[in-house]
Design a protein around this motif. Structure first.
Motif, PDB file in Angstrom:
ATOM      1  N   GLY A 175       0.816  -1.204   0.000  1.00  0.00           N
ATOM      2  CA  GLY A 175       0.000   0.000   0.000  1.00  0.00           C
ATOM      3  C   GLY A 175       0.847   1.250   0.000  1.00  0.00           C
ATOM      4  N   LYS A 176       0.170   2.361   0.183  1.00  0.00           N
ATOM      5  CA  LYS A 176       0.879   3.633   0.260  1.00  0.00           C
ATOM      6  C   LYS A 176       1.638   3.695   1.583  1.00  0.00           C
ATOM      7  CE  LYS A 176      -2.367   6.361  -2.526  1.00  0.00           C
ATOM      8  NZ  LYS A 176      -1.914   5.620  -3.696  1.00  0.00           N
ATOM      9  N   PRO A 177       2.657   4.534   1.678  1.00  0.00           N
ATOM     10  CA  PRO A 177       3.463   4.591   2.909  1.00  0.00           C
ATOM     11  C   PRO A 177       2.618   4.723   4.177  1.00  0.00           C
ATOM     12  CG  PRO A 177       4.461   5.952   1.229  1.00  0.00           C
ATOM     13  CD  PRO A 177       3.204   5.425   0.635  1.00  0.00           C
ATOM     14  N   GLU A 178       1.613   5.614   4.157  1.00  0.00           N
ATOM     15  CA  GLU A 178       0.825   5.821   5.379  1.00  0.00           C
ATOM     16  C   GLU A 178      -0.004   4.582   5.722  1.00  0.00           C
ATOM     17  OE1 GLU A 178      -0.803   8.364   1.954  1.00  0.00           O
ATOM     18  OE2 GLU A 178       1.103   7.800   2.846  1.00  0.00           O
ATOM     19  N   GLU A 179      -0.483   3.877   4.681  1.00  0.00           N
ATOM     20  CA  GLU A 179      -1.243   2.649   4.932  1.00  0.00           C
ATOM     21  C   GLU A 179      -0.348   1.600   5.601  1.00  0.00           C
ATOM     22  OE1 GLU A 179      -3.921   3.255   0.889  1.00  0.00           O
ATOM     23  OE2 GLU A 179      -2.682   1.454   1.098  1.00  0.00           O
ATOM     24  N   ILE A 180       0.877   1.464   5.068  1.00  0.00           N
ATOM     25  CA  ILE A 180       1.823   0.479   5.609  1.00  0.00           C
ATOM     26  C   ILE A 180       2.194   0.834   7.041  1.00  0.00           C
ATOM     27  CG2 ILE A 180       4.237  -0.312   5.422  1.00  0.00           C
ATOM     28  CD1 ILE A 180       2.516  -1.689   3.417  1.00  0.00           C
ATOM     29  N   GLN A 181       2.431   2.108   7.274  1.00  0.00           N
ATOM     30  CA  GLN A 181       2.832   2.574   8.598  1.00  0.00           C
ATOM     31  C   GLN A 181       1.794   2.222   9.657  1.00  0.00           C
ATOM     32  OE1 GLN A 181       3.813   6.632   7.732  1.00  0.00           O
ATOM     33  NE2 GLN A 181       5.557   6.581   9.135  1.00  0.00           N
ATOM     34  N   ASN A 182       0.528   2.221   9.235  1.00  0.00           N
ATOM     35  CA  ASN A 182      -0.539   1.994  10.215  1.00  0.00           C
ATOM     36  C   ASN A 182      -1.080   0.574  10.181  1.00  0.00           C
ATOM     37  OD1 ASN A 182      -0.420   4.708  11.049  1.00  0.00           O
ATOM     38  ND2 ASN A 182      -1.600   5.301   9.243  1.00  0.00           N
ATOM     39  N   ASP A 183      -0.444  -0.274   9.350  1.00  0.00           N
ATOM     40  CA  ASP A 183      -0.936  -1.652   9.217  1.00  0.00           C
ATOM     41  C   ASP A 183      -0.487  -2.468  10.424  1.00  0.00           C
ATOM     42  OD1 ASP A 183      -1.226  -4.408   8.456  1.00  0.00           O
ATOM     43  OD2 ASP A 183      -1.494  -3.702   6.390  1.00  0.00           O
ATOM     44  N   GLN A 184      -1.438  -3.016  11.163  1.00  0.00           N
ATOM     45  CA  GLN A 184      -1.099  -3.729  12.393  1.00  0.00           C
ATOM     46  C   GLN A 184      -0.220  -4.950  12.116  1.00  0.00           C
ATOM     47  OE1 GLN A 184      -1.733  -2.399  15.340  1.00  0.00           O
ATOM     48  NE2 GLN A 184      -0.459  -4.042  16.217  1.00  0.00           N
ATOM     49  N   ARG A 185      -0.464  -5.618  10.956  1.00  0.00           N
ATOM     50  CA  ARG A 185       0.326  -6.823  10.636  1.00  0.00           C
ATOM     51  C   ARG A 185       1.803  -6.451  10.455  1.00  0.00           C
ATOM     52  NH1 ARG A 185      -2.725  -8.478   5.335  1.00  0.00           N
ATOM     53  NH2 ARG A 185      -2.463  -6.233   5.156  1.00  0.00           N
ATOM     54  N   VAL A 186       2.061  -5.305   9.815  1.00  0.00           N
ATOM     55  CA  VAL A 186       3.447  -4.871   9.581  1.00  0.00           C
ATOM     56  C   VAL A 186       4.118  -4.557  10.906  1.00  0.00           C
ATOM     57  CG1 VAL A 186       4.905  -3.121   8.499  1.00  0.00           C
ATOM     58  CG2 VAL A 186       2.872  -3.994   7.302  1.00  0.00           C
ATOM     59  N   ILE A 187       3.393  -3.858  11.761  1.00  0.00           N
ATOM     60  CA  ILE A 187       3.943  -3.498  13.073  1.00  0.00           C
ATOM     61  C   ILE A 187       4.270  -4.766  13.859  1.00  0.00           C
ATOM     62  CG2 ILE A 187       3.430  -2.351  15.265  1.00  0.00           C
ATOM     63  CD1 ILE A 187       1.583  -0.461  13.530  1.00  0.00           C
ATOM     64  N   ASP A 188       3.349  -5.727  13.832  1.00  0.00           N
ATOM     65  CA  ASP A 188       3.575  -6.992  14.538  1.00  0.00           C
ATOM     66  C   ASP A 188       4.801  -7.712  13.989  1.00  0.00           C
ATOM     67  OD1 ASP A 188       1.447  -6.555  16.144  1.00  0.00           O
ATOM     68  OD2 ASP A 188       0.067  -7.882  15.059  1.00  0.00           O
ATOM     69  N   ALA A 189       4.914  -7.742  12.672  1.00  0.00           N
ATOM     70  CA  ALA A 189       6.040  -8.447  12.054  1.00  0.00           C
ATOM     71  C   ALA A 189       7.363  -7.841  12.506  1.00  0.00           C
ATOM     72  CB  ALA A 189       5.926  -8.389  10.530  1.00  0.00           C
ATOM     73  N   TYR A 190       7.415  -6.516  12.526  1.00  0.00           N
ATOM     74  CA  TYR A 190       8.657  -5.859  12.923  1.00  0.00           C
ATOM     75  C   TYR A 190       8.958  -6.030  14.396  1.00  0.00           C
ATOM     76  CZ  TYR A 190      10.413  -3.871   8.699  1.00  0.00           C
ATOM     77  OH  TYR A 190      10.991  -3.740   7.474  1.00  0.00           O
ATOM     78  N   LEU A 191       7.899  -6.173  15.216  1.00  0.00           N
ATOM     79  CA  LEU A 191       8.137  -6.359  16.638  1.00  0.00           C
ATOM     80  C   LEU A 191       8.289  -7.820  17.011  1.00  0.00           C
ATOM     81  CD1 LEU A 191       5.724  -3.652  18.065  1.00  0.00           C
ATOM     82  CD2 LEU A 191       8.196  -3.540  17.811  1.00  0.00           C
ATOM     83  N   GLY A 192       8.167  -8.706  15.990  1.00  0.00           N
ATOM     84  CA  GLY A 192       8.439 -10.110  16.243  1.00  0.00           C
ATOM     85  C   GLY A 192       7.229 -10.910  16.674  1.00  0.00           C
ATOM     86  N   ALA A 193       6.025 -10.350  16.546  1.00  0.00           N
ATOM     87  CA  ALA A 193       4.829 -11.079  16.972  1.00  0.00           C
ATOM     88  C   ALA A 193       4.413 -12.117  15.939  1.00  0.00           C
ATOM     89  CB  ALA A 193       3.688 -10.098  17.221  1.00  0.00           C
ATOM     90  N   HIS A 194       4.846 -11.935  14.697  1.00  0.00           N
ATOM     91  CA  HIS A 194       4.388 -12.812  13.629  1.00  0.00           C
ATOM     92  C   HIS A 194       5.009 -14.196  13.728  1.00  0.00           C
ATOM     93  CE1 HIS A 194       2.318 -13.457   9.885  1.00  0.00           C
ATOM     94  NE2 HIS A 194       3.432 -13.896   9.304  1.00  0.00           N
TER      95      HIS A 194
END
Lengths: 254, 353
Positions: free
Chosen positions: A235-254
């Motif tokens: 998605g667009k940068p702002e969509e990615i920034q607010n995507d919960q799945r992306v945040i989880d992946a980066y924090l290791g929850a995935h």
């Protein structure tokens, strides 16, 4: 996971490619499109398969399945040099330059080889190419260092040189693997500016892997996010920034 | 730029001195003409080995193959043009079969051309096979070619098998023959040097240097790497083939293992000479070859029975302690002499060499 992305013509179309190394699935059914003339980003945690995907696209290794099209032409069976000569160029995460040659020589041998015939192998150094090499070195800010051996440059300067070499090659698409890694933070803004100018002034389509979120959010108009070898979000940068799945992946929850 | 190597007057003086010495030395020391012929051949060996080994980063141990191939090619042409090759060789050749002055030289001219062409073709074909190999595998692969071909030719009766082949006798005075072969080898060495000097200044030089520094990067930049590698080897093969053709005639006789495909002597010497002089430089191989040949001949004369020990010592010392070679050492100490810029120096545009 593929969908109609941004408006405009796609120059790279990746469709359902899979790449495994033994039992490890590095890329699983990945599809993406890179818009012609735009800047597309690729993010994902370490080991998510970003570089593998780059390697697959530029023909560095054979893929197990799927299709890769460049300007509408199927390139998944092509070899590295052939793809490079089509105008699809990449830079390396571990910066690679010709260490025992000076910066100007590095530039002179990076001319677009798709335009060269057999006898051009023996061409002497012409003024026009030299001037273009100088201009490109000036563009990345290495003009003062141009007679130094490339191997004697600092890591950051080598990255800039590699970028200049890629520009010298007049690619249609330039794929950059972490262009800001190892670069002095104060120089990063300058680099972002140059990437944008390369895109706008030289009309080069950029496809960028980047770990620095501030950089990629600033640069890309469309972002893909990989995790565990699969396409997680786009998605667009702002969509990615607010995507919960992306945040989880980066924090290791995935 | 106060660069000694770049001053045109110094360059001219250097070239003139070498040319003059090349012409005058055999007149001053006629007894050493044979030695000096071999010395110029060593220069050709070192220069051609350095194309791949120094400039391109591919250490070939099998370049000597082209030397032998050129020798056999010219032998077959020079004899085959006028006599039946099998009959000639079964009678052990030279002396029994006579060649007139014109037969001898037309045969030789044709033989040299064929030798050069055959070697280039062989390099192109073999290049397809061995350029898939990298690093030590390339060295072993090329060594295998030279060794295996030497053994195979030993069983080829048409060219005399392991007995080897006698070449046509020189149709004239033997003292004159010495100077003829000396001149040929000297001219070949000069031509090889001049050609490589031009070649390294062209895009070709940059491309093979790029392959040496990072071949994967070169591929990624779209450089036709296989094309450059094949042509580089063909150039080495071309000059080595002619060197072999001249040497076969100079020596008047050759056989497969010790003369035509001597992997353990000339084949190793060419590597050592380049390392000694400094690989990847234009002058290094020349200096290394001349110095090596002089050292070798002096030890042969004054350290008889110990000559191989002395030579072995030289090899070990060079490989272990002095890999950069003479030119490499000078370049490290005085980089500005060679136009290599170091940090902090003011620089100007367009002064490339």
């Amino acid at each position: 996971m593929s969908s109609a992305t941004t408006a405009g013509e796609s120059i790279i179309e990746v469709n359902g490619i899979t790449k495994t190394f033994g039992g490890v699935v590095a890329n699983k059914n990945i599809s993406l499109n890179v818009r012609k003339g735009g800047i597309t980003g690729l993010i994902g945690p370490n080991g998510s398969g970003k570089t593998t995907l780059f390697n697959s696209i530029v023909g560095y290794h054979p893929i197990d399945g799927g299709s890769i099209k460049f300007s509408g032409e199927e390139i998944s069976k092509f070899r590295v040099q052939e793809i490079a000569r089509l105008g699809l160029m990449r830079t390396f995460q571990q910066t690679r330059i010709y260490g025992k040659m000076n910066c100007v020589e590095n530039m002179l041998i990076s001319v677009p080889h798709r335009k060269l015939g057999f006898w051009d192998m023996f061409a002497s150094r012409d003024k026009e190419t030299l001037e273009r090499a100088d201009r490109m070195l000036e563009f990345v800010g290495l003009y003062e260092k141009r007679w130094l051996l490339a191997g004697d440059l600092s890591f950051g300067q080598q990255k800039l040189l590699e970028f200049a070499m890629a520009l010298m090659n007049e690619p249609t698409v330039l794929m950059l693997d972490e262009p800001t890694a190892g670069i002095n933070p104060t120089l990063i803004n300058g680099l972002i500016d140059r990437l944008k100018r390369a895109n706008e002034e030289f009309g080069i389509t950029l496809f960028v892997i980047e770990h620095n979120m501030r950089v990629i959010m600033n640069l890309a108009e469309h972002i893909y996010c990989l995790a565990h070898g699969e396409m997680l979000a786009e998605g667009k940068p702002e969509e990615i920034q607010n995507d919960q799945r992306v945040i989880d992946a980066y924090l290791g929850a995935h | 730029m106060n660069s000694i190597m770049n001053s045109p007057v110094a360059k001219f003086a250097l070239y003139a001195t070498i040319l003059a010495l090349g012409i005058l030395l055999p007149m001053w020391f006629p007894n050493y003409t044979g030695q000096m012929t071999v010395m110029w051949m060593m220069v050709v060996f070192a220069l051609t080995w350095d194309i791949l080994g120094g400039q391109m980063g591919y250490n070939s141990l099998g370049n000597i193959f082209f030397f032998g191939a050129g020798m056999y090619a010219t032998g077959m042409v020079q004899v085959g043009m006028f006599y039946d090759l099998a009959e000639y060789n079964s009678a052990a050749g030279g002396g029994i079969f006579n060649f007139t002055f014109s037969q001898y030289f037309t045969g030789m001219a044709a033989g040299f051309v064929v030798a050069a062409i055959v070697c280039v073709i062989l390099a192109v074909i073999l290049g397809r096979l061995v350029f898939g190999l990298r690093g030590p595998y390339f060295a072993i692969g090329t060594l295998a070619i030279a060794t295996v071909v030497g053994e195979l030719v030993s069983t080829w009766e048409l060219v005399g098998g392991g007995q080897g082949m006698s070449m046509p006798n020189y149709p004239g005075d033997l003292g004159e023959a010495k100077f003829v072969f000396y001149s040929m080898m000297f001219v070949l060495a000069i031509c090889t040097f001049a050609f490589l000097r031009w070649l390294y200044g062209s895009r070709f030089g940059l491309a093979i240097n790029a392959i040496r520094d990072d071949e994967e990067k070169a591929e990624g930049m779209g450089i036709h790497t296989l094309r450059y590698k094949t042509v580089a080897w063909s150039i080495a093969a071309f000059f080595l083939g002619i060197a072999g053709a001249i040497y076969g005639n100079f020596n008047n006789f050759f056989e497969p293992i010790d003369v035509a495909f001597p992997t353990t002597t000339f084949g190793i010497f060419m590597v050592l000479m380049v390392l000694l002089g400094g690989k990847g430089t234009l002058w290094g191989p020349v200096i290394g070859a001349i110095l090596f040949h002089v050292i070798k001949e002096v030890t042969w004369t004054y350290l008889l029975n110990l000559q191989w020990v002395a030579l072995g010592l030289l090899i070990v010392v060079t490989v272990v302690y002095f890999q950069e070679g003479i030119m490499g050492w000078i370049m490290r100490k005085k980089p500005t002499w060679f136009g290599i810029r170091v940090e902090g120096e003011k620089q100007r545009l367009g002064d490339m060499r």
